[in-house]
Write a protein that holds these residues in place. Structure first.
Motif, PDB file in Angstrom:
ATOM      1  N   TRP A   1       0.850  -1.189   0.000  1.00  9.81           N
ATOM      2  CA  TRP A   1       0.000   0.000   0.000  1.00  9.81           C
ATOM      3  C   TRP A   1       0.890   1.244   0.000  1.00  9.81           C
ATOM      4  O   TRP A   1       1.976   1.235   0.566  1.00  9.81           O
ATOM      5  CB  TRP A   1      -0.878   0.040   1.255  1.00  9.81           C
ATOM      6  CG  TRP A   1      -1.887  -1.057   1.355  1.00  9.81           C
ATOM      7  CD1 TRP A   1      -1.660  -2.353   1.738  1.00  9.81           C
ATOM      8  CD2 TRP A   1      -3.290  -0.954   1.102  1.00  9.81           C
ATOM      9  NE1 TRP A   1      -2.833  -3.062   1.729  1.00  9.81           N
ATOM     10  CE2 TRP A   1      -3.853  -2.235   1.347  1.00  9.81           C
ATOM     11  CE3 TRP A   1      -4.126   0.091   0.700  1.00  9.81           C
ATOM     12  CZ2 TRP A   1      -5.216  -2.490   1.198  1.00  9.81           C
ATOM     13  CZ3 TRP A   1      -5.484  -0.163   0.554  1.00  9.81           C
ATOM     14  CH2 TRP A   1      -6.018  -1.439   0.796  1.00  9.81           C
TER      15      TRP A   1
ATOM     16  N   CYS B   1       0.659   5.795   0.249  1.00 11.58           N
ATOM     17  CA  CYS B   1      -0.207   6.956   0.489  1.00 11.58           C
ATOM     18  C   CYS B   1       0.561   8.246   0.279  1.00 11.58           C
ATOM     19  O   CYS B   1       1.780   8.302   0.405  1.00 11.58           O
ATOM     20  CB  CYS B   1      -0.829   6.913   1.887  1.00 11.58           C
ATOM     21  SG  CYS B   1       0.253   7.442   3.227  1.00 11.58           S
TER      22      CYS B   1
ATOM     23  N   VAL C   1      -3.724   4.041  -0.771  1.00 12.15           N
ATOM     24  CA  VAL C   1      -4.569   4.422   0.352  1.00 12.15           C
ATOM     25  C   VAL C   1      -5.391   5.634  -0.064  1.00 12.15           C
ATOM     26  O   VAL C   1      -4.840   6.686  -0.392  1.00 12.15           O
ATOM     27  CB  VAL C   1      -3.729   4.767   1.600  1.00 12.15           C
ATOM     28  CG1 VAL C   1      -4.603   5.364   2.692  1.00 12.15           C
ATOM     29  CG2 VAL C   1      -3.013   3.523   2.112  1.00 12.15           C
TER      30      VAL C   1
ATOM     31  N   VAL D   1      -2.219   5.364   9.412  1.00 13.34           N
ATOM     32  CA  VAL D   1      -2.565   4.504   8.272  1.00 13.34           C
ATOM     33  C   VAL D   1      -2.132   3.065   8.556  1.00 13.34           C
ATOM     34  O   VAL D   1      -2.876   2.113   8.280  1.00 13.34           O
ATOM     35  CB  VAL D   1      -1.913   5.023   6.976  1.00 13.34           C
ATOM     36  CG1 VAL D   1      -2.037   3.992   5.856  1.00 13.34           C
ATOM     37  CG2 VAL D   1      -2.556   6.343   6.548  1.00 13.34           C
TER      38      VAL D   1
ATOM     39  N   ASN E   1      -3.921  12.933   2.754  1.00 14.12           N
ATOM     40  CA  ASN E   1      -4.435  12.371   3.997  1.00 14.12           C
ATOM     41  C   ASN E   1      -4.432  13.355   5.166  1.00 14.12           C
ATOM     42  O   ASN E   1      -4.773  12.977   6.284  1.00 14.12           O
ATOM     43  CB  ASN E   1      -3.632  11.126   4.373  1.00 14.12           C
ATOM     44  CG  ASN E   1      -4.043   9.906   3.582  1.00 14.12           C
ATOM     45  OD1 ASN E   1      -4.911   9.149   3.999  1.00 14.12           O
ATOM     46  ND2 ASN E   1      -3.440   9.719   2.414  1.00 14.12           N
TER      47      ASN E   1
ATOM     48  N   LEU F   1      -4.706  -0.117   8.546  1.00 15.49           N
ATOM     49  CA  LEU F   1      -4.500  -1.283   7.681  1.00 15.49           C
ATOM     50  C   LEU F   1      -4.328  -2.557   8.516  1.00 15.49           C
ATOM     51  O   LEU F   1      -4.923  -3.598   8.197  1.00 15.49           O
ATOM     52  CB  LEU F   1      -3.282  -1.065   6.790  1.00 15.49           C
ATOM     53  CG  LEU F   1      -3.452  -0.034   5.677  1.00 15.49           C
ATOM     54  CD1 LEU F   1      -2.109   0.248   4.993  1.00 15.49           C
ATOM     55  CD2 LEU F   1      -4.470  -0.509   4.642  1.00 15.49           C
TER      56      LEU F   1
END
Length: 240
Positions: free
Chosen positions: A15, A17, A233, A59, A22, A63
């Motif tokens: 993943w 991001c 993400v 995050v 965010n 997850l």
């Protein structure tokens, strides 16, 4: 939107991001952190570094909560000798961040390491390579046209960092005693391990380009881990 967090043996979930995307969830991520994580975040001198840390850990907790079916704020990490976090769970994971991006890797049972790097325009890559890389890697870099040496250097660097993090020896690990491939953005291979000529056969390496000017790599101690799934993400997935 449903998040696919069903992971099977011999597979890797990666993943990534973007911190700016965010930022809207920063208050929520802060509520998920342990007291130690909050204290650590406050030790960062610059606001951007503090925000990046909170987003990364938040995050990661969300997850891991999806993978383990636990509440993110109740997860308790244990730390290895080199500070690598882990859980009392078959889920193995690792995290890395650079610039405005973070990457998170997950597997079942197998040790994993990830690295992401922002490709800086002003780095003297051959000077660094000659000080840290193996003779094999230096020769491969020198054989490439100068125009693509920088990108090849970062392929090499991220793969070596991912391997070291998965292997677990930390900064004491001899960087010049193993070699990785450098000639493709996504196809990666551990070419040699000088302390044990057979150990290279026990590892899987992968790379990806999550965003222009970034490159990421993942190393897993399982040569059968050939299935890599890459996810972004999305901030709206992580609303309370």
């Amino acid at each position: 939107m449903c998040m696919d967090t069903k992971i099977i043996a011999n597979s890797i979930h990666l993943w990534y991001c973007n911190f700016d995307e965010n930022l809207k969830n920063l208050p929520y991520y802060t509520t998920l952190l342990s007291e130690d994580e909050v204290a650590r975040s406050l030790r960062f001198k610059f606001k951007k570094d503090r925000q990046s840390y909170v987003i990364s850990r938040g995050v990661l907790r969300v997850l891991l909560g999806k993978y383990t079916h636990e509440k993110p704020e109740q997860l308790e990490f244990a730390y290895g000798k080199q500070g690598k976090p882990g859980l009392n769970s078959p889920i193995k994971f690792n995290i890395s961040h650079s610039g405005n991006m973070a990457v998170f890797g997950f597997t079942i049972n197998d040790e994993i390491g990830v690295d992401i790097e922002y490709i800086k325009p002003d780095v003297e890559v051959m000077h660094l390579a000659e000080n840290f890389f193996s003779e094999t890697e230096i020769a491969m870099l020198k054989s490439l046209p100068e125009a693509i040496q920088k990108r090849a250097f970062y392929r090499c660097w991220t793969r070596k960092e991912a391997f070291i993090k998965a292997e677990g020896s930390g900064l004491s690990f001899p960087l010049d005693q193993f070699s990785v491939s450098v000639d493709d953005d996504t196809v990666a291979k551990l070419l040699e391990t000088k302390w044990n000529t057979n150990q290279k056969n026990n590892w899987a390496l992968h790379s990806c380009v999550p965003k222009a000017d970034y490159i990421a790599a993942v190393a897993v101690e399982n040569s059968l881990s050939t299935h890599l799934k890459i996810n972004k993400v999305l901030a709206h997935q992580f609303h309370q």
